[in-house]
Design a protein around this motif. Structure first.
Motif, PDB file in Angstrom:
ATOM      1  N   ALA A   1       2.866  -0.898 -16.309  1.00 36.38           N
ATOM      2  CA  ALA A   1       2.003  -0.287 -15.100  1.00 36.38           C
ATOM      3  C   ALA A   1       2.381  -0.514 -13.728  1.00 36.38           C
ATOM      4  O   ALA A   1       2.544   0.606 -13.231  1.00 36.38           O
ATOM      5  N   LEU A   2       2.842  -1.705 -13.613  1.00 35.30           N
ATOM      6  CA  LEU A   2       3.128  -2.078 -12.225  1.00 35.30           C
ATOM      7  C   LEU A   2       4.495  -1.713 -12.005  1.00 35.30           C
ATOM      8  O   LEU A   2       4.673  -1.290 -10.884  1.00 35.30           O
ATOM      9  N   THR A   3       5.320  -1.324 -13.107  1.00 38.84           N
ATOM     10  CA  THR A   3       6.948  -0.971 -12.828  1.00 38.84           C
ATOM     11  C   THR A   3       6.707   0.623 -12.235  1.00 38.84           C
ATOM     12  O   THR A   3       7.340   1.191 -11.290  1.00 38.84           O
ATOM     13  N   LEU A   4       5.783   1.404 -12.976  1.00 39.27           N
ATOM     14  CA  LEU A   4       5.282   2.605 -12.822  1.00 39.27           C
ATOM     15  C   LEU A   4       5.098   2.982 -11.312  1.00 39.27           C
ATOM     16  O   LEU A   4       5.605   3.723 -10.666  1.00 39.27           O
ATOM     17  N   GLU A   5       4.199   2.092 -10.875  1.00 38.94           N
ATOM     18  CA  GLU A   5       3.500   2.271  -9.457  1.00 38.94           C
ATOM     19  C   GLU A   5       4.435   1.992  -8.581  1.00 38.94           C
ATOM     20  O   GLU A   5       4.548   2.405  -7.433  1.00 38.94           O
ATOM     21  N   VAL A   6       5.445   0.946  -8.712  1.00 39.59           N
ATOM     22  CA  VAL A   6       6.641   0.461  -7.581  1.00 39.59           C
ATOM     23  C   VAL A   6       7.379   1.727  -7.719  1.00 39.59           C
ATOM     24  O   VAL A   6       7.839   2.033  -6.553  1.00 39.59           O
ATOM     25  N   VAL A   7       7.529   2.319  -8.677  1.00 44.27           N
ATOM     26  CA  VAL A   7       8.567   3.574  -8.757  1.00 44.27           C
ATOM     27  C   VAL A   7       8.184   4.644  -7.875  1.00 44.27           C
ATOM     28  O   VAL A   7       8.765   5.006  -7.197  1.00 44.27           O
ATOM     29  N   VAL A   8       6.614   4.790  -7.884  1.00 47.85           N
ATOM     30  CA  VAL A   8       6.055   5.738  -7.092  1.00 47.85           C
ATOM     31  C   VAL A   8       6.217   5.236  -5.552  1.00 47.85           C
ATOM     32  O   VAL A   8       6.586   6.137  -4.757  1.00 47.85           O
ATOM     33  N   LEU A   9       6.024   4.123  -5.419  1.00 44.12           N
ATOM     34  CA  LEU A   9       5.981   3.621  -4.113  1.00 44.12           C
ATOM     35  C   LEU A   9       7.453   4.002  -3.480  1.00 44.12           C
ATOM     36  O   LEU A   9       7.583   4.451  -2.325  1.00 44.12           O
ATOM     37  N   ALA A  10       8.271   3.417  -4.161  1.00 43.47           N
ATOM     38  CA  ALA A  10       9.825   3.653  -3.895  1.00 43.47           C
ATOM     39  C   ALA A  10      10.629   4.987  -4.029  1.00 43.47           C
ATOM     40  O   ALA A  10      11.526   5.007  -3.127  1.00 43.47           O
ATOM     41  N   SER A  11       9.816   5.764  -4.548  1.00 46.00           N
ATOM     42  CA  SER A  11      10.499   7.060  -4.746  1.00 46.00           C
ATOM     43  C   SER A  11      10.216   7.749  -3.267  1.00 46.00           C
ATOM     44  O   SER A  11      11.070   8.886  -3.132  1.00 46.00           O
ATOM     45  N   GLY A  12       9.233   7.292  -2.594  1.00 46.32           N
ATOM     46  CA  GLY A  12       9.537   8.202  -1.063  1.00 46.32           C
ATOM     47  C   GLY A  12       8.557   9.577  -1.369  1.00 46.32           C
ATOM     48  O   GLY A  12       8.512  10.255  -0.631  1.00 46.32           O
ATOM     49  N   SER A  13       7.979   9.622  -2.378  1.00 47.53           N
ATOM     50  CA  SER A  13       7.335  11.066  -2.860  1.00 47.53           C
ATOM     51  C   SER A  13       5.920  11.119  -2.314  1.00 47.53           C
ATOM     52  O   SER A  13       5.453  10.159  -1.848  1.00 47.53           O
ATOM     53  N   TRP A  14       5.261  12.020  -2.582  1.00 52.56           N
ATOM     54  CA  TRP A  14       3.727  12.136  -2.159  1.00 52.56           C
ATOM     55  C   TRP A  14       3.070  10.799  -2.613  1.00 52.56           C
ATOM     56  O   TRP A  14       3.403  10.560  -3.842  1.00 52.56           O
ATOM     57  N   PRO A  15       2.385  10.289  -2.097  1.00 52.83           N
ATOM     58  CA  PRO A  15       1.785  10.441  -0.599  1.00 52.83           C
ATOM     59  C   PRO A  15       2.541   9.846   0.379  1.00 52.83           C
ATOM     60  O   PRO A  15       2.187   9.535   1.754  1.00 52.83           O
ATOM     61  N   PHE A  16       3.871   9.265  -0.079  1.00 49.27           N
ATOM     62  CA  PHE A  16       4.854   8.712   1.015  1.00 49.27           C
ATOM     63  C   PHE A  16       6.225   9.433   1.511  1.00 49.27           C
ATOM     64  O   PHE A  16       6.981   8.924   1.928  1.00 49.27           O
ATOM     65  N   GLN A  17       6.193  10.885   1.191  1.00 50.62           N
ATOM     66  CA  GLN A  17       7.371  11.314   1.466  1.00 50.62           C
ATOM     67  C   GLN A  17       7.585  11.421   2.794  1.00 50.62           C
ATOM     68  O   GLN A  17       8.687  11.807   3.019  1.00 50.62           O
ATOM     69  N   THR A  18       6.696  11.400   3.792  1.00 56.78           N
ATOM     70  CA  THR A  18       7.160  11.430   5.154  1.00 56.78           C
ATOM     71  C   THR A  18       7.892  10.417   5.504  1.00 56.78           C
ATOM     72  O   THR A  18       8.355  10.323   6.587  1.00 56.78           O
ATOM     73  N   ILE A  19       7.962   9.168   4.849  1.00 56.66           N
ATOM     74  CA  ILE A  19       8.756   8.150   5.192  1.00 56.66           C
ATOM     75  C   ILE A  19      10.191   8.046   5.058  1.00 56.66           C
ATOM     76  O   ILE A  19      11.015   7.709   5.624  1.00 56.66           O
ATOM     77  N   GLY A  20      10.582   8.901   3.582  1.00 55.87           N
ATOM     78  CA  GLY A  20      11.859   9.116   3.338  1.00 55.87           C
ATOM     79  C   GLY A  20      12.102   8.719   1.988  1.00 55.87           C
ATOM     80  O   GLY A  20      11.325   8.438   1.153  1.00 55.87           O
TER      81      GLY A  20
END
Length: 307
Positions: free
Chosen positions: A46-65
């Protein structure tokens, strides 16, 4: 810098979890090795998947890169980033539903009826229920505020600008319905897991047996609470993105600015969203560290019996 910003919640989560364990340690009872192993695997995944979401830069973080190795994740259609924490929590909670191996049982039966909540801490039951209700409310609010896009999917916030309409993506029905389904599955899995923990007869050592059941029940509830609060964080950050709509329409020689009526809440939603993501990671990291401690205690106990 973009990488640091994207992974900051995970780094803060690890540090705060270790600090909390240091300042307020929690005694972890002896648990069956299979239970500890499956719980650790589930939380790690679960933690691995969530870190991938953060590191992907996808929504909701897509404005970062985007990180180059994970750019392809942003091409996946739909609101998978909102559903990812719930799916991760569902897997982690599901692995915790595996019954413990039966040990020596008391010859005297206990006649008091046991329910799914017999060993579940009341505050975590209330907390998990409140978070789930909040997630459902956000889905309903976003869905009712959404309008269909050019494909007929409810993904847009549309606002009348006088000479036309302006819009921006919102957490509408197209994004929220998978989350609602997962929330239902997560609730069902939690109830099944708590029931499987409470149902078997009390063991030969009632004190140790009930302590283990209370610990397992708490772990499931905290796992689910972490998943839901991570989901809520992603939704709130996306609401902040919608509220940040800032455009204008030409009226004569002037440009009239257009803002959503809830634009004032954008900073609040963003702050609460980032805080919720961080809190969810703290909960999961703390649970994972506790499982490592439980594994060491179990191994030490096995070694003592061997000698």
């Amino acid at each position: 810098m973009p990488v640091v910003l994207m992974l900051a919640p995970a780094v803060i989560g690890v540090v705060v979890a270790m600090l909390l364990i240091r300042l307020w340690p929690r005694a972890v009872p002896l648990l069956p090795r299979r239970v500890v192993a499956l719980t650790t695997i589930g939380l790690g995944a679960a933690l691995t998947l969530e870190v991938v979401v953060l590191a992907s830069g996808s929504w909701p973080f897509q404005t970062i890169g985007h990180l180059a190795p994970l750019e392809w994740l942003s091409l996946i259609p739909g609101g998978w980033q909102f559903a990812a924490p719930l799916l991760a929590g569902l897997v982690a909670a599901g692995l915790q539903c595996v019954p413990a191996q039966a040990g020596p049982r008391r010859k005297v039966a206990q006649l008091a009826p046991r329910t799914a909540f017999s060993f579940a801490p009341a505050r975590w039951v209330i907390g998990a229920g409140a978070l789930t209700a909040a997630a459902i409310l956000l889905a309903l609010v976003g869905g009712m505020a959404s309008s269909p896009d050019e494909r007929g999917e409810y993904t847009m916030w549309m606002q009348d600008a006088g000479v036309g309409a302006v819009g921006r993506l919102i957490y509408g029905w197209a994004f929220s319905w998978p989350s609602l389904v997962l929330l239902l599955c997560l609730t069902g899995t939690t109830l099944v897991g708590l029931s499987l923990i409470a149902r078997p007869p009390i063991g030969d050592d009632p004190t140790a047996d009930m302590a283990a059941r209370r610990s397992r029940s708490r772990t499931i509830l905290v796992t689910v609470s972490g998943a839901v609060v991570l989901h809520i964080g992603a939704v709130l950050i996306f609401f902040a993105y919608t509220a940040n709509l800032n455009t204008g329409v030409p009226v004569g020689d002037a440009i009239v600015p257009i803002y959503p009526p809830f634009a004032i809440f954008a900073p609040l939603c963003l702050g609460l969203g980032i805080g919720a993501v961080t809190v969810g990671l703290v909960l999961w990291f703390r649970l994972l560290i506790e499982q490592f401690a439980a594994a060491r205690a179990t191994a030490h106990e096995s070694a003592s019996h061997a000698h």
